[in-house]
Design an enzyme around this catalytic site. Structure first.
Site, PDB file in Angstrom:
ATOM      1  CG  MET A   1      34.729  -9.023  65.728  1.00  0.00           C
ATOM      2  SD  MET A   1      33.069  -8.625  65.135  1.00  0.00           S
ATOM      3  CE  MET A   1      33.230  -6.885  64.831  1.00  0.00           C
TER       4      MET A   1
ATOM      5  CD  GLU B   1      45.374 -11.508  60.913  1.00  0.00           C
ATOM      6  OE1 GLU B   1      46.154 -12.138  61.663  1.00  0.00           O
ATOM      7  OE2 GLU B   1      44.230 -11.224  61.270  1.00  0.00           O
TER       8      GLU B   1
ATOM      9  N   GLY C   1      38.127  -2.804  70.384  1.00  0.00           N
ATOM     10  CA  GLY C   1      37.016  -3.687  70.758  1.00  0.00           C
ATOM     11  C   GLY C   1      37.498  -4.954  71.422  1.00  0.00           C
TER      12      GLY C   1
ATOM     13  CB  ALA D   1      32.992   0.163  73.635  1.00  0.00           C
TER      14      ALA D   1
ATOM     15  CG  ASN E   1      28.323  -5.117  72.691  1.00  0.00           C
ATOM     16  OD1 ASN E   1      27.922  -4.493  71.712  1.00  0.00           O
ATOM     17  ND2 ASN E   1      27.953  -6.345  72.947  1.00  0.00           N
TER      18      ASN E   1
ATOM     19  CG  HIS F   1      29.434 -14.471  73.802  1.00  0.00           C
ATOM     20  ND1 HIS F   1      29.089 -13.946  75.020  1.00  0.00           N
ATOM     21  CD2 HIS F   1      29.499 -13.410  72.948  1.00  0.00           C
ATOM     22  CE1 HIS F   1      28.944 -12.630  74.919  1.00  0.00           C
ATOM     23  NE2 HIS F   1      29.182 -12.278  73.670  1.00  0.00           N
TER      24      HIS F   1
ATOM     25  CE  LYS G   1      33.220 -13.295  75.031  1.00  0.00           C
ATOM     26  NZ  LYS G   1      34.225 -12.444  74.387  1.00  0.00           N
TER      27      LYS G   1
ATOM     28  N   GLY H   1      33.295  -9.488  78.038  1.00  0.00           N
ATOM     29  CA  GLY H   1      33.601  -8.081  78.353  1.00  0.00           C
ATOM     30  C   GLY H   1      32.317  -7.265  78.471  1.00  0.00           C
ATOM     31  CB  THR H   2      29.137  -7.368  76.583  1.00  0.00           C
ATOM     32  OG1 THR H   2      29.840  -7.142  75.378  1.00  0.00           O
ATOM     33  CG2 THR H   2      27.828  -6.608  76.564  1.00  0.00           C
TER      34      THR H   2
HETATM   35  P1  NAD Z   1      39.537 -13.792  65.866  1.00  0.00           P
HETATM   36  O1  NAD Z   1      40.455 -14.719  66.592  1.00  0.00           O
HETATM   37  O2  NAD Z   1      38.673 -14.327  64.774  1.00  0.00           O
HETATM   38  O3  NAD Z   1      40.366 -12.553  65.277  1.00  0.00           O
HETATM   39  C1  NAD Z   1      41.461 -11.954  65.894  1.00  0.00           C
HETATM   40  C2  NAD Z   1      42.474 -11.666  64.804  1.00  0.00           C
HETATM   41  O4  NAD Z   1      43.541 -10.886  65.348  1.00  0.00           O
HETATM   42  C3  NAD Z   1      43.097 -12.953  64.233  1.00  0.00           C
HETATM   43  O5  NAD Z   1      42.981 -12.939  62.824  1.00  0.00           O
HETATM   44  C4  NAD Z   1      44.548 -12.860  64.697  1.00  0.00           C
HETATM   45  O6  NAD Z   1      45.452 -13.444  63.776  1.00  0.00           O
HETATM   46  C5  NAD Z   1      44.725 -11.347  64.761  1.00  0.00           C
HETATM   47  N1  NAD Z   1      45.900 -10.959  65.553  1.00  0.00           N
HETATM   48  C6  NAD Z   1      46.325 -11.459  66.743  1.00  0.00           C
HETATM   49  N2  NAD Z   1      47.477 -10.861  67.106  1.00  0.00           N
HETATM   50  C7  NAD Z   1      47.780  -9.971  66.134  1.00  0.00           C
HETATM   51  C8  NAD Z   1      48.839  -9.050  65.926  1.00  0.00           C
HETATM   52  N3  NAD Z   1      49.847  -8.932  66.807  1.00  0.00           N
HETATM   53  N4  NAD Z   1      48.825  -8.278  64.816  1.00  0.00           N
HETATM   54  C9  NAD Z   1      47.822  -8.392  63.915  1.00  0.00           C
HETATM   55  N5  NAD Z   1      46.792  -9.249  64.052  1.00  0.00           N
HETATM   56  C10 NAD Z   1      46.772 -10.025  65.143  1.00  0.00           C
HETATM   57  O7  NAD Z   1      38.626 -13.124  67.014  1.00  0.00           O
HETATM   58  P2  NAD Z   1      37.303 -12.246  66.836  1.00  0.00           P
HETATM   59  O8  NAD Z   1      36.100 -13.104  67.075  1.00  0.00           O
HETATM   60  O9  NAD Z   1      37.394 -11.440  65.588  1.00  0.00           O
HETATM   61  O10 NAD Z   1      37.412 -11.310  68.126  1.00  0.00           O
HETATM   62  C11 NAD Z   1      38.538 -10.474  68.331  1.00  0.00           C
HETATM   63  C12 NAD Z   1      38.359  -9.693  69.629  1.00  0.00           C
HETATM   64  O11 NAD Z   1      37.247  -8.795  69.510  1.00  0.00           O
HETATM   65  C13 NAD Z   1      38.038 -10.570  70.852  1.00  0.00           C
HETATM   66  O12 NAD Z   1      38.683 -10.006  71.985  1.00  0.00           O
HETATM   67  C14 NAD Z   1      36.531 -10.461  70.982  1.00  0.00           C
HETATM   68  O13 NAD Z   1      36.064 -10.719  72.290  1.00  0.00           O
HETATM   69  C15 NAD Z   1      36.358  -9.011  70.607  1.00  0.00           C
HETATM   70  N6  NAD Z   1      35.000  -8.609  70.191  1.00  0.00           N
HETATM   71  C16 NAD Z   1      34.581  -7.400  70.632  1.00  0.00           C
HETATM   72  C17 NAD Z   1      33.365  -6.890  70.225  1.00  0.00           C
HETATM   73  C18 NAD Z   1      32.978  -5.502  70.654  1.00  0.00           C
HETATM   74  O14 NAD Z   1      31.923  -4.986  70.221  1.00  0.00           O
HETATM   75  N7  NAD Z   1      33.804  -4.827  71.454  1.00  0.00           N
HETATM   76  C19 NAD Z   1      32.535  -7.643  69.374  1.00  0.00           C
HETATM   77  C20 NAD Z   1      32.994  -8.900  68.940  1.00  0.00           C
HETATM   78  C21 NAD Z   1      34.239  -9.372  69.348  1.00  0.00           C
END
Ligand code: NAD
Length: 265
Positions: free
Chosen positions: A12, A33, A97, A121, A123, A154, A158, A164-165
């Site tokens: 994301m 990161e 998110g 949110a 989602n 999903h 995941k 969460g949605t």
């Molecule tokens: P991902 O694992 O690809 O990305 C998460 C990133 O966060 C990784 O690059 C990780 O290194 C980084 N990270 C972790 N701890 C950190 C820290 N302390 N400081 C900086 N960076 C850090 O996961 P993703 O698929 O991108 O999803 C991330 C989150 O977003 C999940 O919880 C997912 O469920 C959620 N999500 C929410 C929505 C929404 O619309 N709300 C949509 C998609 C995904």
């Protein structure tokens, strides 16, 4: 408006940086990161294959908050708690998110929201936000002669379930019935479960492949069934919605807002 992306090398995170670059009136302040990540020290443009954007990826989130108007966080629960504290200290807009937050982690978001605008949110897609509103309304109209089951699918990466949605849709349905979700939910079933209790809100979780996110809310009665379905085919919709939320929240009073507030639903 300068927007920073924490966790910017994630699935994301990359989408969010693209969405900031594409949005009118927005500039990418930079990203962070995890310490030790390969992305630290590189330019965000390099990560996106776009050449130098003069937006550095660091591992010091405080610095990113100080140089941004808003920060968008799609990371992991422990990181989100840390970012909530920084948003409160610096007074920056925070858009969250991250899913799978515990009650305790959500309390940290609420504490930050007492001091700065926070949009949280499960989602950020406009379609799902509309589905939440429709689910609440349908649950209120149909009543508990209609059994509510929420099915989600999903991708295989995941880590939390139900999504969460799906839980957000369950909360919307419970709200429509004027009950608390955690009093009526059944998050999974296995073995001899007995008959379905009246008023229960059930969940079923599927995982596999590269599915971005499918959700169906079923209202099943004797003689008929209503199904409301949303299918996301690109993560870009979440990123676009999150940037829209950051722009909307800028200048708002402190508070915990949802995507429904952003869309006026
Ligand atoms: P991902 O694992 O690809 O990305 C998460 C990133 O966060 C990784 O690059 C990780 O290194 C980084 N990270 C972790 N701890 C950190 C820290 N302390 N400081 C900086 N960076 C850090 O996961 P993703 O698929 O991108 O999803 C991330 C989150 O977003 C999940 O919880 C997912 O469920 C959620 N999500 C929410 C929505 C929404 O619309 N709300 C949509 C998609 C995904």
């Amino acid at each position: 408006m300068k927007i920073g992306i924490v966790g910017c090398a994630g699935r994301m995170g990359r989408m969010l940086m693209e969405a900031v670059l594409a949005a009118e009136g927005c500039a990418l302040a930079g990203g962070t990161e995890r310490p030790g990540s390969d992305a630290v020290g590189r330019d965000a443009g390099e990560l996106l294959g776009r050449g130098d954007l003069d937006a550095l990826i660091g591992d010091d989130p405080r610095r990113l908050f100080e140089t941004s108007d808003a920060v968008i966080d799609f990371t992991a629960p422990a990181a989100t708690v840390l970012h909530a504290a920084l948003a409160a200290e610096t007074g920056r807009v925070l858009v969250v998110g991250t899913t799978g937050l515990s009650k305790d982690a959500e309390a940290h978001l609420q504490a930050a929201a007492d001091r700065t605008p926070v949009v949280y949110a499960p989602n950020f897609s406009v379609g799902i936000t509309l589905l939440m509103a429709l689910t609440e309304r349908a649950a209120a109209i149909l009543g508990d002669d209609y059994d509510i089951e929420i099915v989600e699918m999903h991708h295989r990466h995941k880590v939390d379930a139900p999504s969460g949605t799906a839980l957000g849709l369950g909360r919307a349905a419970a709200k429509g019935r004027a009950v608390a979700l955690d009093g009526v939910w059944c998050k999974s079933r296995d073995g001899h479960t007995g008959a379905r209790p009246r008023g229960e809100i059930g969940f079923a979780t599927l995982r596999g492949g590269d599915v971005v996110g499918d959700h169906t809310v079923m209202f099943a009665a004797e003689g008929e069934r209503v199904e409301l379905t949303h299918k996301a085919s690109s993560r870009a919709v979440f990123a676009k919605g999150a940037v829209r939320a950051a722009l909307w929240a800028h200048g708002k009073p402190p508070g915990l807002y949802t995507m429904r507030d952003v869309l006026g639903l």
